[in-house]
Design a protein around this motif. Structure first.
Motif, PDB file in Angstrom:
ATOM      1  N   HIS A 190      66.317  79.113   6.446  1.00 27.51           N
ATOM      2  CA  HIS A 190      67.638  78.775   5.933  1.00 27.51           C
ATOM      3  C   HIS A 190      68.325  77.670   6.717  1.00 27.51           C
ATOM      4  O   HIS A 190      69.293  77.087   6.228  1.00 27.51           O
ATOM      5  N   THR A 191      67.875  77.399   7.923  1.00 27.78           N
ATOM      6  CA  THR A 191      68.531  76.365   8.718  1.00 27.78           C
ATOM      7  C   THR A 191      68.300  74.976   8.152  1.00 27.78           C
ATOM      8  O   THR A 191      69.014  74.040   8.458  1.00 27.78           O
ATOM      9  N   GLN A 192      67.266  74.795   7.340  1.00 25.04           N
ATOM     10  CA  GLN A 192      66.795  73.498   6.835  1.00 25.04           C
ATOM     11  C   GLN A 192      66.268  72.644   7.987  1.00 25.04           C
ATOM     12  O   GLN A 192      66.341  71.430   7.964  1.00 25.04           O
ATOM     13  N   MET A 193      65.683  73.311   8.966  1.00 24.96           N
ATOM     14  CA  MET A 193      65.086  72.637  10.114  1.00 24.96           C
ATOM     15  C   MET A 193      63.626  73.048  10.302  1.00 24.96           C
ATOM     16  O   MET A 193      63.002  72.727  11.313  1.00 24.96           O
ATOM     17  N   VAL A 194      63.098  73.786   9.309  1.00 21.12           N
ATOM     18  CA  VAL A 194      61.721  74.288   9.352  1.00 21.12           C
ATOM     19  C   VAL A 194      60.916  73.611   8.241  1.00 21.12           C
ATOM     20  O   VAL A 194      61.374  73.497   7.105  1.00 21.12           O
ATOM     21  N   GLY A 195      59.712  73.155   8.585  1.00 17.53           N
ATOM     22  CA  GLY A 195      58.842  72.544   7.592  1.00 17.53           C
ATOM     23  C   GLY A 195      58.174  73.579   6.717  1.00 17.53           C
ATOM     24  O   GLY A 195      58.226  74.784   6.993  1.00 17.53           O
TER      25      GLY A 195
END
Length: 486
Positions: A190-195
């Motif tokens: 959910h962070t939009q920092m994970v591929g």
């Protein structure tokens, strides 16, 4: 179609250890501490403590009162210790995603966390995308682009804050209770920092100016991260109590509680937000999925929660709050009942207008959109609240139908059933409108699905034999639907 169905249940497996389990659910409007006990007459789920929660507008932004949240949770946990004289086997925490706590070197919060609705990300989002395009961000993560996501919040943080490590709220609570610092997969995505590979993206971290070394390790749902320590460990009930990171995102927990082994169902997690989608075995990041801004989020047992965030009951609650500031107190169930006397208009509201995501003056914000579109405005007076509520319900149902049609086209699925979860599932009028708009059989999976899913993941973890899970979370969830709740 039906709005009265209930989910199927299975005979309850008996756990190896009959000590109680505790599920903590953090909500943007209320937080809950629940207890699962194994009594002679069968399992019982008891809501032990619930307390209100809300963001506070301060000079430095819209923030959560972390001290108040922790105090309420400790009250609930002490009550659990008094009730569960047999002892507590484990505690797990789920909650809303994207918000996080910055930590000092001792693992203590340096400040109250920002609320995702704080407006600092309005300016941060376009500036971030000047450095990393929205298209590239979507290509890396497969996520719906939303300015509330952690990535935009972290980009908006000042340089000094970026020197500190961080934890999302559910994982922070587990850490405070004694667990090691982790980022559970459903929350991490959910962070939009994970591929799409399930790892932190070095490309995104570089753009943020945030050290990837400060990111907590990503762990799968159901990871045992230690045992209760500190003052609670002095209570007999919490001696050797394990701490488990369940599906820390409450929607992933709720979806894990849907007791349906089929592949022909969709879901709506209905509350402040409405999350509309289906469960998949692998992410779908096709051109159409990207264009329509669908998200691929981690789920339980290796699944993907493929859905879109739709503005939900936030719209009506903000209207009610606006009317209350003018001296009128409205009862939500009575307002829903009164709204049934109004039929549909020739047009509906664009419920996902970015302006409607902001706090305050919601009736006026709704009319501002209608005015921009050249449509007839509605009365913003409290005496006409039922008509406004009806308009919002018709608009939400229409949006749900549109999104589910897109889900079916993108995934190739043919849906027969639609499960409704969360507090919004109690709205019979909206349920009926949703059934009519979608043409699907509508089933209520329950208002406390995140609690059931939380318990189910705990049990699947605790009942492992070696590296093999004896029963997956979905089996425990289906069985727990039989548990008496109070």
């Amino acid at each position: 179609m039906s709005v009265d169905g209930t989910a199927a249940t299975l005979p309850l497996p008996v756990p190896n250890d009959r000590r109680a389990l505790v599920a903590i659910d953090l909500g943007a409007e209320s937080c809950r501490v629940s207890l699962l006990r194994w009594l002679e007459q069968g399992p019982r789920i008891q809501l032990v403590h619930r307390f209100a929660n809300h963001a506070v507008e301060r000079a430095d932004g819209l923030r959560w009162d972390l001290g108040m949240i922790l105090e309420g949770l400790y009250v609930g946990l002490r009550q659990c210790a008094e009730i569960a004289t047999e002892g507590v086997r484990s505690i797990a925490v789920d909650g809303w995603a994207v918000d996080y706590v910055r930590l000092d070197d001792q693992g203590t919060a340096i400040a109250d966390p920002f609320c995702y609705r704080d407006e600092r990300t309005v300016a941060a989002e376009p500036v971030l995308h000047e450095r990393l395009s929205a298209e590239r961000m979507r290509e890396i993560t497969g996520l719906q682009l939303l300015r509330i996501n952690s990535v935009y919040q972290m980009f908006a943080d000042d340089v000094e804050k970026k020197k500190h490590s961080w934890l999302n709220l559910p994982e922070y609570v587990l850490h405070r209770l004694g667990g090691r610092a982790v980022s559970e997969l459903t929350n991490a995505t959910h962070t939009q920092m994970v591929g799409l590979d399930g790892e932190w993206s070095s490309e995104i971290f570089a753009v943020l100016g945030q050290s990837i070394a400060d990111a907590p390790p990503i762990v799968p749902p159901g990871t045992d991260i230690g045992r209760v320590q500190g003052e609670l460990a002095m209570l007999p009930a919490f001696e050797n109590t394990r701490l488990i990171a369940p599906a820390c995102h409450d929607t992933a927990s709720a979806i894990a509680a849907i007791p349906d082994p089929g592949d022909d169902w969709a879901y709506i997690s209905s509350g402040t937000w409405s999350l509309v989608g289906t469960q998949l075995e692998a992410p779908v990041n096709s051109a159409t999925a990207r264009e329509e801004n669908f998200t691929n989020l981690g789920g339980v047992d290796g699944t993907i929660c493929f859905h879109k965030n739709v503005n939900g009951m936030w719209l009506l609650r903000q209207c009610i709050e606006s009317w209350s500031t003018k001296g009128t107190t409205l009862d939500l169930p009575a307002l829903v009942e009164a709204s049934m006397t109004f039929g549909p208009r020739e047009y509906v509201l664009n419920v996902d207008d970015p302006d409607l995501m902001l706090q305050g003056h919601m009736p006026e914000r709704i009319n501002a959109q209608l005015r921009r579109r050249g449509l007839a405005e509605l009365s913003t007076e409290a005496k006409d609240a039922a008509e406004m509520a009806s308009f919002l319900f018709y608009s939400l149902a229409a949006r749900y139908a549109h999104v589910l049609h897109s889900v079916a086209e993108i995934t190739g699925k043919r849906f027969r059933r639609l499960y409704l979860m969360g507090g919004g599932s109690q709205n019979e009028f909206l349920n009926r409108l949703t059934a009519e708009a979608t043409g699907l059989e509508v089933l209520r999976a329950g208002t406390e699905c995140s609690t059931l899913g939380n318990f189910a993941v705990q049990l699947a973890t605790l009942e492992k034999t070696g590296e093999t899970v004896s029963r997956p979370a979905c089996v425990w969830a289906a069985s727990l639907a039989n548990a008496q709740q109070s």
